[in-house]
Design an enzyme around this catalytic site. Structure first.
Site, mmCIF file in Angstrom:
data_model
loop_
_atom_site.group_PDB
_atom_site.id
_atom_site.type_symbol
_atom_site.label_atom_id
_atom_site.label_comp_id
_atom_site.label_asym_id
_atom_site.label_seq_id
_atom_site.Cartn_x
_atom_site.Cartn_y
_atom_site.Cartn_z
ATOM 1 N N LYS A 22 0.840 -1.204 0.000
ATOM 2 C CA LYS A 22 0.000 0.000 0.000
ATOM 3 C C LYS A 22 0.877 1.257 0.000
ATOM 4 O O LYS A 22 0.639 2.193 -0.777
ATOM 5 C CB LYS A 22 -0.898 0.005 1.249
ATOM 6 N N ASN A 23 1.894 1.268 0.855
ATOM 7 C CA ASN A 23 2.696 2.488 1.004
ATOM 8 C C ASN A 23 3.644 2.730 -0.162
ATOM 9 O O ASN A 23 4.257 3.791 -0.251
ATOM 10 C CB ASN A 23 3.479 2.464 2.324
ATOM 11 N N ARG A 92 -4.835 10.518 4.526
ATOM 12 C CA ARG A 92 -3.734 11.486 4.610
ATOM 13 C C ARG A 92 -2.830 11.466 3.386
ATOM 14 O O ARG A 92 -2.270 12.486 2.995
ATOM 15 C CB ARG A 92 -2.854 11.154 5.818
ATOM 16 N N CYS A 116 -4.267 12.747 13.045
ATOM 17 C CA CYS A 116 -4.952 11.472 12.869
ATOM 18 C C CYS A 116 -4.800 10.687 14.161
ATOM 19 O O CYS A 116 -4.213 11.175 15.122
ATOM 20 C CB CYS A 116 -4.407 10.704 11.677
ATOM 21 N N ARG A 121 0.999 14.650 13.173
ATOM 22 C CA ARG A 121 1.488 14.435 11.807
ATOM 23 C C ARG A 121 1.505 15.699 10.944
ATOM 24 O O ARG A 121 0.750 15.832 9.975
ATOM 25 C CB ARG A 121 0.691 13.327 11.123
ATOM 26 N N ASP A 304 5.336 0.820 11.940
ATOM 27 C CA ASP A 304 4.138 0.151 11.430
ATOM 28 C C ASP A 304 4.041 -1.316 11.853
ATOM 29 O O ASP A 304 3.039 -1.974 11.560
ATOM 30 C CB ASP A 304 4.102 0.231 9.884
ATOM 31 N N ILE A 326 8.585 7.242 16.666
ATOM 32 C CA ILE A 326 8.220 7.968 15.443
ATOM 33 C C ILE A 326 6.943 8.782 15.638
ATOM 34 O O ILE A 326 6.883 9.953 15.279
ATOM 35 C CB ILE A 326 8.045 6.995 14.248
ATOM 36 N N ARG A 396 -8.288 -0.671 4.973
ATOM 37 C CA ARG A 396 -7.412 0.339 4.365
ATOM 38 C C ARG A 396 -6.090 -0.283 3.932
ATOM 39 O O ARG A 396 -5.456 0.213 3.009
ATOM 40 C CB ARG A 396 -7.099 1.446 5.381
HETATM 41 C C1 UD1 Z 1 4.734 6.975 6.249
HETATM 42 C C2 UD1 Z 1 3.851 5.759 6.126
HETATM 43 C C3 UD1 Z 1 3.375 5.306 7.491
HETATM 44 C C4 UD1 Z 1 4.585 5.086 8.422
HETATM 45 C C5 UD1 Z 1 5.495 6.312 8.431
HETATM 46 C C6 UD1 Z 1 6.775 6.088 9.213
HETATM 47 C C7 UD1 Z 1 2.817 6.058 3.962
HETATM 48 C C8 UD1 Z 1 1.576 6.336 3.187
HETATM 49 N N1 UD1 Z 1 2.715 6.109 5.295
HETATM 50 O O1 UD1 Z 1 3.944 8.008 6.829
HETATM 51 O O2 UD1 Z 1 2.660 4.090 7.335
HETATM 52 O O3 UD1 Z 1 4.109 4.848 9.717
HETATM 53 O O4 UD1 Z 1 5.859 6.657 7.093
HETATM 54 O O5 UD1 Z 1 7.463 4.991 8.731
HETATM 55 O O6 UD1 Z 1 3.837 5.764 3.398
HETATM 56 N N2 UD1 Z 1 6.941 14.750 10.374
HETATM 57 C C9 UD1 Z 1 7.043 16.100 10.644
HETATM 58 N N3 UD1 Z 1 6.894 16.996 9.610
HETATM 59 C C10 UD1 Z 1 6.659 16.576 8.328
HETATM 60 C C11 UD1 Z 1 6.559 15.194 8.054
HETATM 61 C C12 UD1 Z 1 6.714 14.298 9.104
HETATM 62 O O7 UD1 Z 1 7.257 16.512 11.781
HETATM 63 O O8 UD1 Z 1 6.528 17.427 7.431
HETATM 64 C C13 UD1 Z 1 7.080 13.770 11.490
HETATM 65 C C14 UD1 Z 1 5.774 12.997 11.710
HETATM 66 O O9 UD1 Z 1 4.875 13.697 12.537
HETATM 67 C C15 UD1 Z 1 6.286 11.743 12.365
HETATM 68 C C16 UD1 Z 1 7.641 11.521 11.685
HETATM 69 O O10 UD1 Z 1 8.013 12.781 11.132
HETATM 70 O O11 UD1 Z 1 6.477 11.944 13.732
HETATM 71 C C17 UD1 Z 1 7.624 10.470 10.598
HETATM 72 O O12 UD1 Z 1 6.665 10.835 9.614
HETATM 73 P P1 UD1 Z 1 6.829 10.433 8.086
HETATM 74 O O13 UD1 Z 1 8.075 9.647 7.893
HETATM 75 O O14 UD1 Z 1 6.624 11.651 7.260
HETATM 76 O O15 UD1 Z 1 5.582 9.463 7.899
HETATM 77 P P2 UD1 Z 1 4.459 9.515 6.790
HETATM 78 O O16 UD1 Z 1 5.075 9.785 5.455
HETATM 79 O O17 UD1 Z 1 3.342 10.370 7.249
#
Ligand code: UD1
Length: 423
Positions: A22-23, A92, A116, A121, A304, A326, A396
């Protein structure tokens, strides 16, 4: 709302094939927006998030046709650059369209995803770095409005965010000049996205490393392509842990075991009897002991899979310490696991899990995707009937879940109590 009813304890047997990740598929679907020529995607998983992303692409003007296991996307004529609140609020990952829309149309309006179940996030890393690439961004009425021609530059991510790496990578594909992104996330889904984009005609170097270098190309240089995403490493991990939690012999196939090497190492450290093949893993009944887990960006232990390993550690002899590094609110599964008999103490971002207690079936509530996966593992090991409500969370991310579980020996049925009551 559907619920799953599982009669346990289950003994799993045979083999189960995981679906495409999915990701990986979600950013790849957003990447379709870059290409004026047709993109053919093979074996997209039948998941709610994938259907939502396809709906979003259609709203932007992409024409989608399906032939057997190939879905074809024609993004030659994008008629809109707006991702509405109605769609973004349900998923998201809609934010992934921001980078490709900016690359192709120099314009995008995407609803802010908001928080969420697992935390706030934010998307600040996506936005500040798009600004560095030339976007003017305003936040108005709950929407991110961005405009400006994407121009290559040097970016350093303050944190290796998966989503920000993917969004910026896609924004850079059609940018003027060269973009360097440092401190990128290393998740296999990013490598998969980069391979997909290069097959489309993008010029990305440094794939699989912390520094991606993207030489912008013209839209006309992109080409028609067929692509199949990698197998889902998190779905695979879930079945691996389900086998160990139920003392079963089970083969999980259709993924690259290197993508879960850190999980496998931890499970072997716990005493798991695992045979690793090129695209499969076979688990045998094993006597496991407690473990210390710290979630971390790839190649560390994935957040995850944290909920799933917690369910497993409840069932083995010895105590475990599991820390979540995370996301700030990712222990929603704890109260639900306790309803089945778990002994878990939460302190800050850590949990102390007392192992060795048999689970007994009970009604429980799915709260987010991976928390629900932990409940499935727990229900398989529990004696008696467990009813998991709000199964839409599982739908999902776990394709064909009930059938896959049934095929490996689980007594499971899907019910809709509202429909039953209205009969
Ligand atoms: C993706 C995955 C999710 C997984 C996560 C971490 C998808 C669709 N989802 O989510 O399943 O749990 O990676 O492996 O691929 N952060 C910030 N600012 C930002 C972006 C992120 O502070 O602009 C923080 C987030 O709040 C979180 C951390 O960074 O604490 C990791 O987030 P991120 O790696 O961006 O995860 P996602 O891409 O949302």
């Amino acid at each position: 709302m559907d619920q799953l009813v599982i009669n346990g304890p289950s003994k799993l047997s045979g083999s189960v094939k995981v679906s495409s990740a999915k990701n990986a598929c979600l950013p790849i679907l957003a990447g379709v927006l870059l290409n004026p020529k047709p993109t053919h995607l093979k074996n997209l998983p039948d998941l709610r998030d994938i259907r939502t992303m396809c709906k979003l692409l259609e709203m932007l003007g992409v024409k989608i046709t399906k032939n057997d296991n190939i879905t074809t996307f024609d993004a030659s004529d994008l008629t809109s650059t707006e991702a509405t609140y109605e769609l973004v609020k349900t998923m998201r990952a809609s934010i992934f369209v921001l980078g490709p829309l900016m690359a192709r149309k120099s314009n995008a309006k995407v609803s802010l995803p908001g928080g969420c179940a697992i935390g706030a996030r934010p998307i600040d890393l996506h936005l500040t770095n798009l600004e560095k690439m030339g976007a003017t961004i305003t936040l108005e009425e709950g929407y991110v409005k961005a405009e400006g021609r994407m121009t290559g530059t040097h970016l350093v991510l303050a944190f290796p965010s998966v989503g920000a790496t993917e969004n910026l990578l896609m924004a850079a594909v059609l940018a003027d000049g060269k973009t360097t992104i440092e401190n990128c996330a290393l998740e296999p889904e990013i490598t998969d996205l980069a391979n997909f984009l290069n097959k489309m005609g993008a010029r990305i170097e440094g794939i699989g490393t912390k520094t991606l270098v993207i030489e912008g190309v013209m839209e006309s240089e992109l080409c028609e392509l067929e692509y199949e995403a990698i197998g889902d490493r998190i779905e695979a991990s879930t079945y691996v842990m389900a086998a160990l939690a139920t003392q079963s012999t089970l083969t999980v196939e259709g993924f690259n075991p290197e993508h879960i090497e850190f999980i496998t190492e931890k499970l072997i450290e716990m005493g798991a009897n695992i045979k690793v093949g090129p695209d499969y893993m076979t688990m045998e009944p094993s006597t496991l002991k407690g473990v210390k887990i710290d979630t971390a960006p790839y190649p560390g232990f994935p957040t995850d899979a944290q909920a799933q390993i917690m369910a497993l550690t409840c069932l083995i002899d010895g105590n475990s310490l599991i820390s979540e590094n995370i996301f700030e609110n990712r222990f929603m599964h704890v109260p639900e696991l306790k309803r089945l008999g778990a002994r878990i103490t939460v302190k800050g971002n850590s949990t102390f899990v007392e192992g060795g207690f048999q689970f007994t079936g009970a009604p429980v509530m799915a709260t987010d995707l991976r928390a629900s996966a932990a409940l499935i593992i727990a229900a398989l090991a529990a004696k008696g009937t467990t009813t998991i409500r709000r199964v839409y969370h599982l739908d999902r991310g776990y394709a064909d879940l009930d059938n896959k579980l049934r095929s490996i020996g689980v007594d499971v049925k899907r019910e809709n109590p509202e429909l039953e009551n209205n009969k």
